[in-house]
Write a protein that holds these residues in place. Structure first.
Motif: not given
Length: 88
Positions: A55-65
């Motif tokens: 979840k944290e890695a995905m937040a770094e990739i897509h901070p708009d989500q």
């Protein structure tokens, strides 16, 4: 140097503390490393750790989500979901 009642009583108080108690008070609680945590964690704790890491890695990739993860033991899957941010 003259010894006053205050310095004498302060010295007595310092001597009366056992060295082991002073060492325990001085030691800071150690934060376990990730490897130490994973070595003793239950399978459910390890699954939650890895789901949160994804979840944290995905937040770094897509901070708009806004990211969340769900672990479903009954159906044997983990879902990581990115939702549009309401504040954007």
């Amino acid at each position: 140097m003259t010894t006053t009642r205050r310095t004498f009583l302060g010295g007595i108080a310092a001597v009366s503390i056992p060295p082991a108690a002073m060492a325990v008070a001085a030691a800071e609680p150690e934060t376990p490393s990730v490897d130490q945590f994973l070595a003793v964690a239950t399978p459910a704790e390890r699954a939650r750790y890895h789901a949160d890491a994804l979840k944290e890695a995905m937040a770094e990739i897509h901070p708009d989500q806004s990211w969340r993860s769900v672990i479903d033991d009954k159906h044997h899957f983990v879902l990581t979901i990115g939702d549009p941010r309401l504040d954007a």
